[in-house]
Scaffold this active site. Structure first.
Site, PDB file in Angstrom:
ATOM      1  N   HIS A  22       8.662  17.747   0.243  1.00  0.00           N
ATOM      2  CA  HIS A  22       7.700  18.726   0.772  1.00  0.00           C
ATOM      3  C   HIS A  22       8.370  19.564   1.860  1.00  0.00           C
ATOM      4  CE1 HIS A  22       3.522  17.082  -0.543  1.00  0.00           C
ATOM      5  NE2 HIS A  22       4.415  16.996  -1.510  1.00  0.00           N
TER       6      HIS A  22
ATOM      7  N   LYS B 100       4.873   8.140  11.091  1.00  0.00           N
ATOM      8  CA  LYS B 100       6.106   7.675  11.736  1.00  0.00           C
ATOM      9  C   LYS B 100       6.423   6.190  11.549  1.00  0.00           C
ATOM     10  CE  LYS B 100       7.587  11.413  13.449  1.00  0.00           C
ATOM     11  NZ  LYS B 100       8.049  11.898  12.180  1.00  0.00           N
TER      12      LYS B 100
ATOM     13  N   TYR C 217       8.050  16.078  13.261  1.00  0.00           N
ATOM     14  CA  TYR C 217       7.502  15.580  11.998  1.00  0.00           C
ATOM     15  C   TYR C 217       8.615  15.136  11.038  1.00  0.00           C
ATOM     16  CZ  TYR C 217       4.137  15.120   8.172  1.00  0.00           C
ATOM     17  OH  TYR C 217       3.345  14.623   7.167  1.00  0.00           O
TER      18      TYR C 217
HETATM   19  P1  RFL Z   1       5.306  -4.712   7.403  1.00  0.00           P
HETATM   20  O1  RFL Z   1       5.276  -3.712   6.316  1.00  0.00           O
HETATM   21  O2  RFL Z   1       4.039  -5.107   8.054  1.00  0.00           O
HETATM   22  O3  RFL Z   1       6.038  -5.991   6.826  1.00  0.00           O
HETATM   23  C1  RFL Z   1       6.079  -7.212   7.533  1.00  0.00           C
HETATM   24  C2  RFL Z   1       6.236  -8.342   6.548  1.00  0.00           C
HETATM   25  O4  RFL Z   1       6.301  -9.583   7.253  1.00  0.00           O
HETATM   26  C3  RFL Z   1       5.520 -10.530   6.546  1.00  0.00           C
HETATM   27  N1  RFL Z   1       5.113 -11.631   7.442  1.00  0.00           N
HETATM   28  C4  RFL Z   1       5.667 -12.852   7.415  1.00  0.00           C
HETATM   29  N2  RFL Z   1       6.666 -13.362   6.682  1.00  0.00           N
HETATM   30  C5  RFL Z   1       6.989 -14.678   6.889  1.00  0.00           C
HETATM   31  N3  RFL Z   1       6.331 -15.482   7.761  1.00  0.00           N
HETATM   32  C6  RFL Z   1       5.318 -14.999   8.511  1.00  0.00           C
HETATM   33  N4  RFL Z   1       4.658 -15.797   9.352  1.00  0.00           N
HETATM   34  C7  RFL Z   1       4.957 -13.627   8.359  1.00  0.00           C
HETATM   35  N5  RFL Z   1       4.020 -12.826   8.924  1.00  0.00           N
HETATM   36  C8  RFL Z   1       4.134 -11.613   8.369  1.00  0.00           C
HETATM   37  C9  RFL Z   1       4.347  -9.719   6.027  1.00  0.00           C
HETATM   38  O5  RFL Z   1       3.692 -10.369   4.944  1.00  0.00           O
HETATM   39  C10 RFL Z   1       5.047  -8.444   5.608  1.00  0.00           C
HETATM   40  O6  RFL Z   1       5.509  -8.486   4.271  1.00  0.00           O
HETATM   41  O7  RFL Z   1       6.270  -4.242   8.603  1.00  0.00           O
HETATM   42  P2  RFL Z   1       7.636  -3.399   8.528  1.00  0.00           P
HETATM   43  O8  RFL Z   1       8.559  -3.931   7.488  1.00  0.00           O
HETATM   44  O9  RFL Z   1       8.104  -3.304   9.925  1.00  0.00           O
HETATM   45  O10 RFL Z   1       7.197  -1.956   7.994  1.00  0.00           O
HETATM   46  C11 RFL Z   1       6.363  -1.134   8.763  1.00  0.00           C
HETATM   47  C12 RFL Z   1       5.526  -0.224   7.861  1.00  0.00           C
HETATM   48  O11 RFL Z   1       4.914  -1.008   6.861  1.00  0.00           O
HETATM   49  C13 RFL Z   1       4.450   0.543   8.660  1.00  0.00           C
HETATM   50  O12 RFL Z   1       4.998   1.021   9.875  1.00  0.00           O
HETATM   51  C14 RFL Z   1       3.891   1.744   7.887  1.00  0.00           C
HETATM   52  O13 RFL Z   1       3.160   1.323   6.760  1.00  0.00           O
HETATM   53  C15 RFL Z   1       2.981   2.592   8.780  1.00  0.00           C
HETATM   54  N6  RFL Z   1       2.362   3.722   8.072  1.00  0.00           N
HETATM   55  C16 RFL Z   1       3.076   4.892   7.826  1.00  0.00           C
HETATM   56  N7  RFL Z   1       4.379   4.987   8.157  1.00  0.00           N
HETATM   57  C17 RFL Z   1       5.108   6.108   7.850  1.00  0.00           C
HETATM   58  O14 RFL Z   1       6.307   6.167   8.182  1.00  0.00           O
HETATM   59  N8  RFL Z   1       4.547   7.171   7.161  1.00  0.00           N
HETATM   60  C18 RFL Z   1       3.250   7.159   6.774  1.00  0.00           C
HETATM   61  O15 RFL Z   1       2.817   8.097   6.117  1.00  0.00           O
HETATM   62  C19 RFL Z   1       2.441   6.005   7.125  1.00  0.00           C
HETATM   63  N9  RFL Z   1       1.158   5.925   6.759  1.00  0.00           N
HETATM   64  C20 RFL Z   1       1.022   3.652   7.671  1.00  0.00           C
HETATM   65  C21 RFL Z   1       0.437   4.788   7.019  1.00  0.00           C
HETATM   66  C22 RFL Z   1       0.254   2.510   7.891  1.00  0.00           C
HETATM   67  C23 RFL Z   1      -1.068   2.476   7.503  1.00  0.00           C
HETATM   68  N10 RFL Z   1      -1.797   1.277   7.754  1.00  0.00           N
HETATM   69  C24 RFL Z   1      -2.439   0.562   6.743  1.00  0.00           C
HETATM   70  C25 RFL Z   1      -1.661   0.623   9.048  1.00  0.00           C
HETATM   71  C26 RFL Z   1      -0.878   4.770   6.618  1.00  0.00           C
HETATM   72  C27 RFL Z   1      -1.652   3.634   6.884  1.00  0.00           C
HETATM   73  C28 RFL Z   1      -3.106   3.688   6.489  1.00  0.00           C
HETATM   74  C1  PHB Z   2      -0.316   8.739   3.217  1.00  0.00           C
HETATM   75  O1  PHB Z   2      -0.679   7.568   3.124  1.00  0.00           O
HETATM   76  O2  PHB Z   2      -0.103   9.453   2.225  1.00  0.00           O
HETATM   77  C2  PHB Z   2      -0.113   9.310   4.580  1.00  0.00           C
HETATM   78  C3  PHB Z   2      -0.510   8.592   5.693  1.00  0.00           C
HETATM   79  C4  PHB Z   2      -0.317   9.139   6.958  1.00  0.00           C
HETATM   80  C5  PHB Z   2       0.252  10.388   7.088  1.00  0.00           C
HETATM   81  C6  PHB Z   2       0.660  11.093   5.969  1.00  0.00           C
HETATM   82  C7  PHB Z   2       0.479  10.549   4.707  1.00  0.00           C
HETATM   83  O3  PHB Z   2       0.427  10.936   8.321  1.00  0.00           O
END
Ligand code: RFL
Ligand code: PHB
Length: 389
Positions: free
Chosen positions: A72, A296, A384
């Site tokens: 994008h 982020k 961004y």
């Molecule tokens: P994760 O993905 O939470 O993975 C951690 C892993 O550790 C496991 N775990 C254990 N394993 C062994 N023993 C235990 N006791 C454990 N406890 C936990 C878990 O099961 C899991 O598999 O952390 P990690 O790897 O640091 O990754 C971080 C990302 O997942 C997170 O920052 C992003 O998803 C945030 N996020 C976004 N980030 C972006 O860069 N761009 C985005 O567009 C974006 N959109 C989002 C998001 C997060 C969202 N939510 C649900 C909070 C949108 C949403 C809605």
């Molecule tokens: C997505 O889940 O597609 C998503 C989430 C947060 C953003 C952008 C995209 O800021």
């Protein structure tokens, strides 16, 4: 079992770190609490910065992303009927990649066996021991049996709720937190996106985001009070509310379909300092959380992993501890800049229950400024796409 780096968590941080270490010829094992299917069913991030796509490229695990990911060149901020385009390409010469988090996670998991990266799934009661010593170890239970992994270092990649951060004594760490008085209700559906680029919309009824996973799969979010329950949001109500909040030309294009997934995520800003305690490193959500508005979270996990991987390789290959010692400060400098951007964009685009007319006027003034000033748009764009490493 003995390894050089024991990694807790098979999310994006743990998987990227494990692969990078294996590529450098080091031994690493990942311990994960959930099943592979569960990890792949979590719908989260959508937008990847270059720091993340570069890791996949460097690992040679980028074929599917190149074929199926959507580069994008811009995105949009909306305020009522007004649409402000942030032209990433012309402002900062970069793009972002829309490739939902589950896809790189799957690619990294699938590539693990052929690269000698062991992942232990369904490990229960993971505990960290002797993290202040040079011989830390992890214990866990699997299939009723106790297991122990001895390592030189432990990488805590276990997300916000994992045990790693809790293994740092309270006297050795400090938490910084901001909790927002709302969450994001998200819906994933197999319908074409309403717009070819993302739209972040500020509306008097609350924030909305139009995002996507592919040309046939849409991802939308709306701001909701934390008291809302998922069962009070049947699909039709959610689609109606979304269309009220998006700018009219986007709302007209919203195609409705049954929800493949629907969830409410609370918004939080959180940082834990420092990101190293003795032989334990924290990376990704284990150390910090950003509200998703800036896209982020996953990308910060990638930059942590990049610093940590380089530090560990220098330590094992050259007996050089400088980067290990510098890891926390280096990672935190980038983390805080992303915290600032994510907080600011969240504040600009959401309706806060306690806000009055003054706060709203300030939002409008800032959006006016962004719309009228290329310098302001460049600042948004630079943040961004991701600040330099
Ligand atoms: P994760 O993905 O939470 O993975 C951690 C892993 O550790 C496991 N775990 C254990 N394993 C062994 N023993 C235990 N006791 C454990 N406890 C936990 C878990 O099961 C899991 O598999 O952390 P990690 O790897 O640091 O990754 C971080 C990302 O997942 C997170 O920052 C992003 O998803 C945030 N996020 C976004 N980030 C972006 O860069 N761009 C985005 O567009 C974006 N959109 C989002 C998001 C997060 C969202 N939510 C649900 C909070 C949108 C949403 C809605
Ligand atoms: C997505 O889940 O597609 C998503 C989430 C947060 C953003 C952008 C995209 O800021």
């Amino acid at each position: 079992m003995k390894t050089q780096v024991a990694i807790i968590g098979a999310g994006p941080s743990g998987l990227m770190l494990g692969h990078l270490l294996r590529q450098a010829g080091l031994d690493a094992v990942i311990i994960e609490r959930q099943t592979r299917d569960h990890v792949l069913s979590r719908i989260r991030a959508g937008v990847l910065e270059t720091v993340t796509t570069d890791i996949l490229e460097d690992l040679g695990i980028a074929d599917r992303m190149r074929a199926e990911g959507l580069p994008h060149d811009g995105f949009n901020l909306a305020d009522g009927e007004r649409l402000i385009r942030i032209d990433l390409k012309s402002l900062v010469g970069k793009h972002v990649m829309v490739y939902g988090q589950t896809e790189p996670t799957k690619d990294l998991i699938d590539a693990a066996p052929s690269r000698g990266l062991d992942i232990v799934w369904q490990a229960e009661d993971t505990e960290l021991h002797d993290v202040e010593s040079d011989a830390p170890y992890i214990t866990y239970r699997k299939d009723g049996a106790e297991h122990r992994i001895d390592a030189r270092f432990i990488a805590g990649c276990d997300g916000y709720h994992g045990p790693s951060r809790k293994a740092v004594p309270a006297s050795a760490g400090r938490e910084f937190e901001k909790v927002y008085p709302f969450g994001w209700l998200g819906i994933l559906a197999d319908v074409p996106p309403c717009n070819h680029e993302l739209i972040y919309a500020n509306h008097e009824r609350g924030f909305a985001l139009a995002s996507m996973r592919s040309p046939t799969r849409s991802r939308y979010y709306i701001q909701v009070p934390l008291t809302e329950k998922l069962e009070d949001w049947p699909d039709d109500r959610l689609w109606d509310e979304l269309c009220l909040r998006l700018p009219p030309e986007a709302a007209e294009n919203v195609a409705r379909g049954p929800a493949l997934e629907k969830s409410i995520a609370p918004l939080r800003s959180f940082v834990f300092e420092p990101m190293r305690h003795g032989s334990l490193f924290l990376a990704g959500d284990a150390a910090h959380i950003v509200p998703p508005t800036g896209a982020k979270g996953l990308n910060l996990a990638a930059s942590d992993v990049r610093y940590l991987w380089r530090a560990l390789v220098a330590w094992f290959e050259k007996n050089d501890s400088d980067a290990v010692v510098a890891y926390s400060d280096k990672a935190l400098a980038r983390v805080w800049k992303s915290e600032r951007f994510s907080w600011q964009l969240t504040t600009l685009m959401h309706r806060f229950p306690a806000d009055g007319a003054f706060d709203r006027r300030v939002q409008v003034a800032e959006l006016d400024y962004i719309a009228s000033s290329e310098a302001a748009r460049r600042t948004v764009a630079e943040n961004y796409v991701g600040l330099p490493l």
